[in-house]
Design a protein around this motif. Structure first.
Motif, short mmCIF file in Angstrom:
data_model
loop_
_atom_site.label_atom_id
_atom_site.label_comp_id
_atom_site.label_asym_id
_atom_site.label_seq_id
_atom_site.Cartn_x
_atom_site.Cartn_y
_atom_site.Cartn_z
N LEU A 1 0.82 -1.22 0.01
CA LEU A 1 -0.17 -0.04 -0.16
C LEU A 1 0.66 1.37 -0.18
CD1 LEU A 1 -2.74 1.56 0.20
CD2 LEU A 1 -2.41 1.08 2.80
N ASP A 2 2.01 1.15 0.74
CA ASP A 2 2.94 2.38 0.79
C ASP A 2 3.60 2.72 -0.60
OD1 ASP A 2 2.39 2.75 3.50
OD2 ASP A 2 4.28 1.75 4.19
N GLU A 3 3.84 1.66 -1.18
CA GLU A 3 4.20 1.99 -2.51
C GLU A 3 3.28 2.53 -3.47
OE1 GLU A 3 7.43 -0.88 -4.89
OE2 GLU A 3 6.12 -2.14 -3.54
N THR A 4 2.04 1.94 -3.39
CA THR A 4 0.86 2.44 -4.15
C THR A 4 0.86 3.95 -3.88
OG1 THR A 4 0.03 0.28 -4.09
CG2 THR A 4 -1.58 2.05 -5.07
N ILE A 5 0.67 4.37 -2.71
CA ILE A 5 0.38 5.73 -2.33
C ILE A 5 1.49 6.67 -2.74
CG2 ILE A 5 -0.07 7.21 -0.32
CD1 ILE A 5 -1.35 4.98 1.27
N SER A 6 2.65 6.14 -2.79
CA SER A 6 3.75 7.01 -3.01
C SER A 6 3.76 7.28 -4.56
CB SER A 6 5.04 6.52 -2.60
OG SER A 6 6.25 7.09 -3.00
N ALA A 7 3.53 6.27 -5.28
CA ALA A 7 3.45 6.10 -6.77
C ALA A 7 2.45 7.09 -7.32
CB ALA A 7 3.41 4.89 -7.31
N PHE A 8 0.98 7.01 -6.68
CA PHE A 8 -0.12 7.61 -7.09
C PHE A 8 0.24 9.33 -6.87
CE2 PHE A 8 -3.88 10.00 -5.73
CZ PHE A 8 -4.71 9.98 -6.94
N ARG A 9 0.77 9.62 -5.89
CA ARG A 9 1.22 10.96 -5.59
C ARG A 9 2.18 11.40 -6.64
NH1 ARG A 9 1.77 10.45 0.93
NH2 ARG A 9 -0.25 10.97 1.50
N ALA A 10 3.17 10.50 -7.09
CA ALA A 10 4.18 10.90 -8.00
C ALA A 10 3.45 11.15 -9.21
CB ALA A 10 5.31 10.14 -8.08
N PHE A 11 2.54 10.43 -9.86
CA PHE A 11 2.07 10.30 -11.20
C PHE A 11 1.06 11.55 -11.15
CE2 PHE A 11 1.89 5.44 -11.15
CZ PHE A 11 2.98 5.44 -11.59
#
Length: 209
Positions: free
Chosen positions: A18-28
């Protein structure tokens, strides 16, 4: 990150946490390329909808790859710029005492941990406007109720697993209900119907009796 095809107008980026997903979504979101119509996060994926007339799927895949490679730096910037909302809560839910018992803490400590943590909207699911909120400030791992309720009132604040959430309308549910709020979470008459959207920061405060 693993990128999978998703029809002729989308790509699905998969992550391991989940942490990776949140981080990636913010970056995108922070570096959204022209031609990316929509980004839809979930617990372990981000769906990128593409306008092929403006951006090919091959180019979109390269954009996802390049952006994710810089996700840490972008995420740090995004963290300070994220929209935030404060939700007043009356901590008097029917499962408040039993949830505290499950955690081995007092009711006061549960209220303190929940209201002092900084929560982030990871994704929307279950019902329109139902935000799955996660936090690195807590170590909650709350089991769902053994028997779901047939009707959980709108505004109920619950815990399940590592998430907290607010029921936007009366509906069945099995989350542990620890409080209620008078905030309207979903209103189709607003330009943005959902009061909480992915990427937002959420804080809870103890409402006056």
């Amino acid at each position: 990150m693993k990128i999978l095809p998703f029809g002729e107008r989308a790509l699905l980026a998969e992550f391991t946490s989940l942490d990776e997903t949140i981080s990636a979504f913010r970056a995108f979101e922070a570096a959204r390329a022209p031609g990316i119509i929509e980004l839809v996060p979930a617990a372990s994926t981000v769906l990128a909808r593409v306008d092929p007339a403006r951006l090919s799927l091959r180019a979109a895949e390269q954009w996802l790859t390049d952006t994710y490679a810089c996700a840490t730096g972008i995420d740090n910037v995004r963290e300070g710029e994220a929209q935030s909302v404060t939700i007043p809560v009356r901590y008097e839910g029917p499962d408040l005492a039993s949830t505290a018992l499950l955690l081995g803490i007092s009711v006061d400590e549960l209220v303190s941990r929940h209201s002092q943590a900084q929560w982030h909207c990871a994704f929307i699911g279950f019902a329109p406007g139902f935000a799955y909120l996660a936090s690195t400030d807590t170590d909650f791992d709350i089991p769902r109720r053994e028997t779901s309720r047939s009707a959980v009132p709108a505004g109920s604040v619950g815990l399940a697993g590592e998430f907290t959430g607010i029921y936007p309308r009366t509906s069945p549910g099995g989350w542990q209900i620890i409080g209620t709020t008078a905030v309207t979470l979903w209103d189709e008459s607003r330009d943005s119907p959902s009061a909480i959207t992915p990427g937002m920061t959420v804080r809870f405060e103890v409402a006056a009796p």
